[in-house]
Write a protein that holds these residues in place. Sequence first.
Motif, PDB file in Angstrom:
ATOM      1  N   GLU A  36       0.863  -1.188   0.000  1.00 23.42           N
ATOM      2  CA  GLU A  36       0.000   0.000   0.000  1.00 23.42           C
ATOM      3  C   GLU A  36       0.894   1.231   0.000  1.00 23.42           C
ATOM      4  O   GLU A  36       1.864   1.299   0.759  1.00 23.42           O
ATOM      5  CB  GLU A  36      -0.890   0.016   1.248  1.00 23.42           C
ATOM      6  CG  GLU A  36      -1.894  -1.108   1.317  1.00 23.42           C
ATOM      7  CD  GLU A  36      -3.027  -0.973   0.316  1.00 23.42           C
ATOM      8  OE1 GLU A  36      -3.269   0.150  -0.195  1.00 23.42           O
ATOM      9  OE2 GLU A  36      -3.667  -2.000   0.040  1.00 23.42           O
ATOM     10  N   GLY A  37       0.566   2.189  -0.852  1.00 23.96           N
ATOM     11  CA  GLY A  37       1.388   3.386  -0.918  1.00 23.96           C
ATOM     12  C   GLY A  37       0.750   4.458  -1.760  1.00 23.96           C
ATOM     13  O   GLY A  37      -0.467   4.628  -1.755  1.00 23.96           O
ATOM     14  N   THR A  38       1.597   5.158  -2.506  1.00 26.04           N
ATOM     15  CA  THR A  38       1.129   6.274  -3.326  1.00 26.04           C
ATOM     16  C   THR A  38       1.704   6.193  -4.737  1.00 26.04           C
ATOM     17  O   THR A  38       2.755   5.607  -4.968  1.00 26.04           O
ATOM     18  CB  THR A  38       1.533   7.630  -2.716  1.00 26.04           C
ATOM     19  OG1 THR A  38       2.956   7.671  -2.580  1.00 26.04           O
ATOM     20  CG2 THR A  38       0.872   7.836  -1.369  1.00 26.04           C
ATOM     21  N   LEU A  39       1.001   6.813  -5.635  1.00 25.91           N
ATOM     22  CA  LEU A  39       1.424   6.971  -7.021  1.00 25.91           C
ATOM     23  C   LEU A  39       1.463   8.463  -7.285  1.00 25.91           C
ATOM     24  O   LEU A  39       0.516   9.184  -6.954  1.00 25.91           O
ATOM     25  CB  LEU A  39       0.417   6.283  -7.952  1.00 25.91           C
ATOM     26  CG  LEU A  39       0.787   6.116  -9.409  1.00 25.91           C
ATOM     27  CD1 LEU A  39       1.973   5.142  -9.537  1.00 25.91           C
ATOM     28  CD2 LEU A  39      -0.395   5.576 -10.199  1.00 25.91           C
ATOM     29  N   ASN A  40       2.568   8.954  -7.833  1.00 28.61           N
ATOM     30  CA  ASN A  40       2.631  10.382  -8.146  1.00 28.61           C
ATOM     31  C   ASN A  40       3.426  10.600  -9.424  1.00 28.61           C
ATOM     32  O   ASN A  40       4.164   9.744  -9.873  1.00 28.61           O
ATOM     33  CB  ASN A  40       3.193  11.202  -6.981  1.00 28.61           C
ATOM     34  CG  ASN A  40       4.583  10.762  -6.590  1.00 28.61           C
ATOM     35  OD1 ASN A  40       5.463  10.672  -7.427  1.00 28.61           O
ATOM     36  ND2 ASN A  40       4.783  10.493  -5.327  1.00 28.61           N
ATOM     37  N   GLY A  41       3.236  11.763 -10.001  1.00 27.55           N
ATOM     38  CA  GLY A  41       3.879  12.161 -11.246  1.00 27.55           C
ATOM     39  C   GLY A  41       3.060  13.244 -11.911  1.00 27.55           C
ATOM     40  O   GLY A  41       2.048  13.700 -11.370  1.00 27.55           O
ATOM     41  N   SER A  42       3.470  13.636 -13.104  1.00 25.38           N
ATOM     42  CA  SER A  42       2.791  14.748 -13.774  1.00 25.38           C
ATOM     43  C   SER A  42       1.329  14.436 -14.061  1.00 25.38           C
ATOM     44  O   SER A  42       0.501  15.333 -14.099  1.00 25.38           O
ATOM     45  CB  SER A  42       3.518  15.100 -15.069  1.00 25.38           C
ATOM     46  OG  SER A  42       3.431  14.031 -15.993  1.00 25.38           O
ATOM     47  N   GLN A  43       1.000  13.158 -14.246  1.00 24.72           N
ATOM     48  CA  GLN A  43      -0.383  12.790 -14.558  1.00 24.72           C
ATOM     49  C   GLN A  43      -1.280  12.760 -13.325  1.00 24.72           C
ATOM     50  O   GLN A  43      -2.484  12.537 -13.436  1.00 24.72           O
ATOM     51  CB  GLN A  43      -0.405  11.432 -15.255  1.00 24.72           C
ATOM     52  CG  GLN A  43       0.303  11.472 -16.591  1.00 24.72           C
ATOM     53  CD  GLN A  43       0.234  10.140 -17.301  1.00 24.72           C
ATOM     54  OE1 GLN A  43      -0.658   9.354 -17.058  1.00 24.72           O
ATOM     55  NE2 GLN A  43       1.171   9.900 -18.193  1.00 24.72           N
ATOM     56  N   THR A  44      -0.707  12.974 -12.159  1.00 27.40           N
ATOM     57  CA  THR A  44      -1.510  12.987 -10.931  1.00 27.40           C
ATOM     58  C   THR A  44      -1.761  14.402 -10.435  1.00 27.40           C
ATOM     59  O   THR A  44      -2.202  14.592  -9.315  1.00 27.40           O
ATOM     60  CB  THR A  44      -0.834  12.170  -9.807  1.00 27.40           C
ATOM     61  OG1 THR A  44       0.405  12.795  -9.459  1.00 27.40           O
ATOM     62  CG2 THR A  44      -0.605  10.729 -10.224  1.00 27.40           C
ATOM     63  N   LYS A  45      -1.495  15.394 -11.273  1.00 26.54           N
ATOM     64  CA  LYS A  45      -1.724  16.791 -10.871  1.00 26.54           C
ATOM     65  C   LYS A  45      -3.215  17.066 -10.736  1.00 26.54           C
ATOM     66  O   LYS A  45      -4.033  16.560 -11.488  1.00 26.54           O
ATOM     67  CB  LYS A  45      -1.106  17.753 -11.887  1.00 26.54           C
ATOM     68  CG  LYS A  45       0.405  17.774 -11.832  1.00 26.54           C
ATOM     69  CD  LYS A  45       0.972  18.791 -12.771  1.00 26.54           C
ATOM     70  CE  LYS A  45       2.493  18.817 -12.655  1.00 26.54           C
ATOM     71  NZ  LYS A  45       3.081  19.729 -13.616  1.00 26.54           N
ATOM     72  N   SER A  46      -3.528  17.892  -9.766  1.00 23.28           N
ATOM     73  CA  SER A  46      -4.915  18.294  -9.554  1.00 23.28           C
ATOM     74  C   SER A  46      -5.310  19.314 -10.617  1.00 23.28           C
ATOM     75  O   SER A  46      -4.491  19.757 -11.413  1.00 23.28           O
ATOM     76  CB  SER A  46      -5.073  18.899  -8.156  1.00 23.28           C
ATOM     77  OG  SER A  46      -4.365  20.123  -8.091  1.00 23.28           O
ATOM     78  N   THR A  47      -6.547  19.713 -10.573  1.00 22.18           N
ATOM     79  CA  THR A  47      -7.016  20.721 -11.528  1.00 22.18           C
ATOM     80  C   THR A  47      -6.286  22.038 -11.343  1.00 22.18           C
ATOM     81  O   THR A  47      -6.227  22.847 -12.254  1.00 22.18           O
ATOM     82  CB  THR A  47      -8.534  20.944 -11.385  1.00 22.18           C
ATOM     83  OG1 THR A  47      -8.827  21.241 -10.020  1.00 22.18           O
ATOM     84  CG2 THR A  47      -9.305  19.722 -11.832  1.00 22.18           C
ATOM     85  N   ALA A  48      -5.702  22.256 -10.173  1.00 33.15           N
ATOM     86  CA  ALA A  48      -4.930  23.473  -9.916  1.00 33.15           C
ATOM     87  C   ALA A  48      -3.469  23.282 -10.335  1.00 33.15           C
ATOM     88  O   ALA A  48      -2.621  24.109 -10.004  1.00 33.15           O
ATOM     89  CB  ALA A  48      -5.002  23.838  -8.441  1.00 33.15           C
ATOM     90  N   GLU A  49      -3.177  22.186 -11.069  1.00 27.26           N
ATOM     91  CA  GLU A  49      -1.825  21.877 -11.561  1.00 27.26           C
ATOM     92  C   GLU A  49      -0.815  21.667 -10.435  1.00 27.26           C
ATOM     93  O   GLU A  49       0.363  21.945 -10.582  1.00 27.26           O
ATOM     94  CB  GLU A  49      -1.324  22.953 -12.541  1.00 27.26           C
ATOM     95  CG  GLU A  49      -2.076  22.972 -13.848  1.00 27.26           C
ATOM     96  CD  GLU A  49      -1.980  21.653 -14.610  1.00 27.26           C
ATOM     97  OE1 GLU A  49      -0.867  21.142 -14.814  1.00 27.26           O
ATOM     98  OE2 GLU A  49      -3.042  21.136 -15.010  1.00 27.26           O
ATOM     99  N   VAL A  50      -1.292  21.167  -9.302  1.00 28.51           N
ATOM    100  CA  VAL A  50      -0.422  20.847  -8.175  1.00 28.51           C
ATOM    101  C   VAL A  50      -0.260  19.327  -8.135  1.00 28.51           C
ATOM    102  O   VAL A  50      -1.256  18.596  -8.161  1.00 28.51           O
ATOM    103  CB  VAL A  50      -1.025  21.361  -6.846  1.00 28.51           C
ATOM    104  CG1 VAL A  50      -0.169  20.942  -5.669  1.00 28.51           C
ATOM    105  CG2 VAL A  50      -1.203  22.866  -6.899  1.00 28.51           C
ATOM    106  N   ALA A  51       0.991  18.856  -8.099  1.00 25.63           N
ATOM    107  CA  ALA A  51       1.233  17.417  -8.051  1.00 25.63           C
ATOM    108  C   ALA A  51       0.660  16.835  -6.762  1.00 25.63           C
ATOM    109  O   ALA A  51       0.843  17.392  -5.688  1.00 25.63           O
ATOM    110  CB  ALA A  51       2.722  17.125  -8.135  1.00 25.63           C
ATOM    111  N   GLU A  52      -0.067  15.740  -6.895  1.00 29.16           N
ATOM    112  CA  GLU A  52      -0.671  15.069  -5.749  1.00 29.16           C
ATOM    113  C   GLU A  52      -0.163  13.635  -5.685  1.00 29.16           C
ATOM    114  O   GLU A  52       0.177  13.042  -6.697  1.00 29.16           O
ATOM    115  CB  GLU A  52      -2.197  15.033  -5.900  1.00 29.16           C
ATOM    116  CG  GLU A  52      -2.860  16.378  -5.856  1.00 29.16           C
ATOM    117  CD  GLU A  52      -4.374  16.256  -6.009  1.00 29.16           C
ATOM    118  OE1 GLU A  52      -4.865  15.185  -6.413  1.00 29.16           O
ATOM    119  OE2 GLU A  52      -5.060  17.244  -5.709  1.00 29.16           O
TER     120      GLU A  52
END
Length: 175
Positions: A36-52
Motif C-alpha cells: 500500500e502506498g502512493t502513485l505520483n507524477g505529472s499525470q496525478t496533478k490536480s485541476t490546480a496543476e499541483v502534483a498530488e
Amino acid sequence: MKNLVKISGIVVALLVLFTACEKDETNNPTVDGVYEGTLNGSQTKSTAEVAESIPATTEITITGENGIRVHCYTENFDTTFMMNYYMDNDSAHVCYTGDDFEEMYGHMLGEGHSGGMMDDMHDGETEWMHHMSEEHNEGDEHFGGFDMTNHSFSYTFQMDMNDPSDDLHFQGIKQ
C-alpha cells in the motif's frame, strides 16, 4: 482412556510440527504480497496543476524462479505486467523480461547462457550482480525494486519512453 491419551499426543505432535514448519518472514523475507502506498507524477496533478500523491496498491505474485507479476492500481490507473527480480543482499531489484527486455536493452534476455540464468554465478556474487554483468551494459536503466529491510517496493512506470516527465512513481509498504 488410552485412545484419548494417544489422540492428545498426536494432536500435540502435529501442532509442534506445523509450528516448526511455519515460514518466518523476518528470517526469510519474500517479495510477494500487497504493498500500500502512493502513485505520483505529472499525470496525478490536480485541476490546480499541483502534483498530488494518489493512494495506490501494488500486488506482487511470484510466478516462477525469479519471476513476478506486478499489478498496480488506483481509482484511475490499473496495469499488470511481468518482471524478473534479483536478490542483492538486503534488496531485490526488478528488470524487464521477454519482449519488454529485448525492446529496452536491444537483445534477448539470457543470450549466451547455457542452463539456468543463475547457474554460472561466482563466489560472493549476488543474483543482481550476476544479472548486471551477464545481461547489461554500463548505463542500462532499471526502474524499481524491493527494500527487504523496510518491506517496501518502489517502481517507476514509463508512460512514454521518450518523455520521462510523464513517468509515474509508486512507493509502498508491504501489508
